[in-house]
Scaffold this active site. Structure first.
Site, PDB file in Angstrom:
ATOM      1  N   ILE A   1      -4.586   5.834  21.171  1.00 29.07           N
ATOM      2  CA  ILE A   1      -3.393   5.490  20.230  1.00 29.07           C
ATOM      3  C   ILE A   1      -3.167   4.216  20.525  1.00 29.07           C
ATOM      4  O   ILE A   1      -2.753   3.394  19.351  1.00 29.07           O
ATOM      5  CB  ILE A   1      -2.011   6.420  20.861  1.00 29.07           C
ATOM      6  CG1 ILE A   1      -2.475   7.837  20.454  1.00 29.07           C
ATOM      7  CG2 ILE A   1      -1.109   5.983  20.122  1.00 29.07           C
ATOM      8  CD1 ILE A   1      -1.481   8.882  20.929  1.00 29.07           C
ATOM      9  N   ALA A   2      -3.344   3.667  21.429  1.00 28.69           N
ATOM     10  CA  ALA A   2      -2.921   2.173  21.839  1.00 28.69           C
ATOM     11  C   ALA A   2      -3.476   1.274  20.922  1.00 28.69           C
ATOM     12  O   ALA A   2      -3.383   0.345  20.380  1.00 28.69           O
ATOM     13  CB  ALA A   2      -3.258   1.919  23.284  1.00 28.69           C
TER      14      ALA A   2
ATOM     15  N   LYS B   1       4.865  14.509  31.781  1.00 21.58           N
ATOM     16  CA  LYS B   1       5.168  13.942  30.488  1.00 21.58           C
ATOM     17  C   LYS B   1       6.707  14.127  30.028  1.00 21.58           C
ATOM     18  O   LYS B   1       7.611  13.233  29.579  1.00 21.58           O
ATOM     19  CB  LYS B   1       4.470  14.369  29.020  1.00 21.58           C
ATOM     20  CG  LYS B   1       3.126  13.586  29.095  1.00 21.58           C
ATOM     21  CD  LYS B   1       3.277  12.213  28.570  1.00 21.58           C
ATOM     22  CE  LYS B   1       2.026  11.488  28.070  1.00 21.58           C
ATOM     23  NZ  LYS B   1       2.360  10.010  28.024  1.00 21.58           N
TER      24      LYS B   1
ATOM     25  N   SER C   1      -7.810  15.672  22.097  1.00 21.98           N
ATOM     26  CA  SER C   1      -7.859  16.459  20.729  1.00 21.98           C
ATOM     27  C   SER C   1      -9.022  16.121  19.815  1.00 21.98           C
ATOM     28  O   SER C   1      -9.507  17.123  19.071  1.00 21.98           O
ATOM     29  CB  SER C   1      -6.624  15.523  19.854  1.00 21.98           C
ATOM     30  OG  SER C   1      -5.375  15.816  20.707  1.00 21.98           O
TER      31      SER C   1
END
Length: 341
Positions: free
Chosen positions: A15-16, A162, A202
């Site tokens: 994602i980063a 999280k 994922s």
């Protein structure tokens, strides 16, 4: 072009790296953190695969979420911080505290440094795991941003970390944040183009199917394309309406794994020749769980509808994600292109 500098933590992350691509396209200068500067070329190569040649508009700082060293340097001069780095226990730790304490401490370390440096806003990459797990009764509506995972239920250590680390971030900003603003993005399962061989959990789901996984457990999941997750981070960073808000990132409704397999078969032709649309009966998963820790881990979510809504991000910020089908296909195509299938 803008001279505004944005820090993206955890620069080796999937994602980063897509957040960096979105920021560079929008004209920002980007600084990113890595635990080892030896990975700079790998990050630059992945960004090149994503179409960016940032040159000196991208810089690197060596930091670790487990230490204060380097964080003052990392945030110096930054207007915004996108904080997606997450400490991952190495080895075979099974204790919750190996996940939870480092995640909480890491968030607080970044927020404290950002506040002290006069950063305007931090966007925290949280997760659906902080929203939709542990609930004892099925909801008769999609999960939304008012929901928090029920830690008295069956919650995996990662999801607990999280949840508690996001809550700690909100508490810190409320109590000690001063002028610092906070927004959070909570993605569901993140698909989309892999930039290199080091990709997300994922995406491994899609790879396993393409590699010939014999059948699909009855698991339901939300999906979102990583490029849309990155765009949502940028919107949450700059839009005044995002201050103090969390945003679920999901495209459309959640989907069953067997339906993902069907989409791959329909859209990927020969490359999906090994994809199985068979469904493993729940009783067989339960039996396998007696000796297989992977099967045991999925028992709590078998047959559970994990639907969520991104109406808030769409109405408040104008976010428009790609379809889940396009996210699935983009993932598979990138794996083929990279020679990983």
């Amino acid at each position: 072009m803008t001279d505004e500098l944005v820090l993206v933590t955890g620069g080796t992350g999937f994602i980063a790296q897509h957040c960096m691509l979105a920021l560079l396209r929008s004209g920002y200068r980007v600084r990113t953190t890595v635990r080892s500067l030896s990975r700079e070329q790998e990050v630059r190569q992945n960004l090149r695969a994503g179409g960016a040649e940032p040159g000196d508009r991208l810089s690197f700082v060596k930091t670790d979420l487990g230490s204060d060293a380097g964080w003052a340097e990392a945030v110096a001069g930054c207007v915004y911080v996108l904080h997606g780095a997450s400490p991952t226990p190495s080895g075979d730790q099974v204790r919750e505290e190996d996940w939870v304490r480092p995640a909480i401490d890491g968030n607080l370390r970044v927020l404290r440094a950002a506040r002290d440096a006069g950063v305007k806003r931090v966007v925290l990459t949280s997760a659906f795991g902080a929203v939709g797990v542990g609930h004892r009764k099925p909801l008769h509506r999609p999960f939304n941003e008012t929901d928090w995972s029920d830690l008295t239920g069956r919650v995996a250590p990662y999801q607990k970390s999280k949840t508690l680390s996001e809550q700690a971030a909100w508490d810190f900003v409320a109590r000690e944040g001063g002028a610092l603003e906070l927004s959070a993005v909570n993605p569901v399962a993140v698909l989309g183009p892999a930039l290199g061989p080091d990709y997300s959990h994922s995406i491994r789901m899609i790879k396993n199917m393409m590699d010939g996984q014999p059948a699909c457990p009855k698991i339901n999941t939300g999906l979102v394309d990583v490029r849309d997750v990155a765009d949502l981070h940028v919107l949450a960073m700059t839009d005044p309406a995002a201050r103090g808000e969390r945003f679920l990132a999901i495209s459309g409704e959640s989907i069953w794994m067997a339906d993902i397999a069907r989409i791959l078969r329909e859209r990927m032709g020969k490359a999906a020749g090994k994809v199985s649309t068979r469904v493993i009966p729940n009783w067989l998963v339960a039996l396998s769980a007696l000796r297989d820790p992977v099967m045991k881990a999925i028992l709590p979510i078998l047959g559970v509808n994990m639907n969520a809504t991104s109406v808030k991000a769409q109405t408040l910020l104008g976010w428009r994600p790609r379809s889940r089908e396009d996210a699935i296909v983009a993932t598979a195509e990138s794996l083929v292109t990279l020679g990983l299938i």
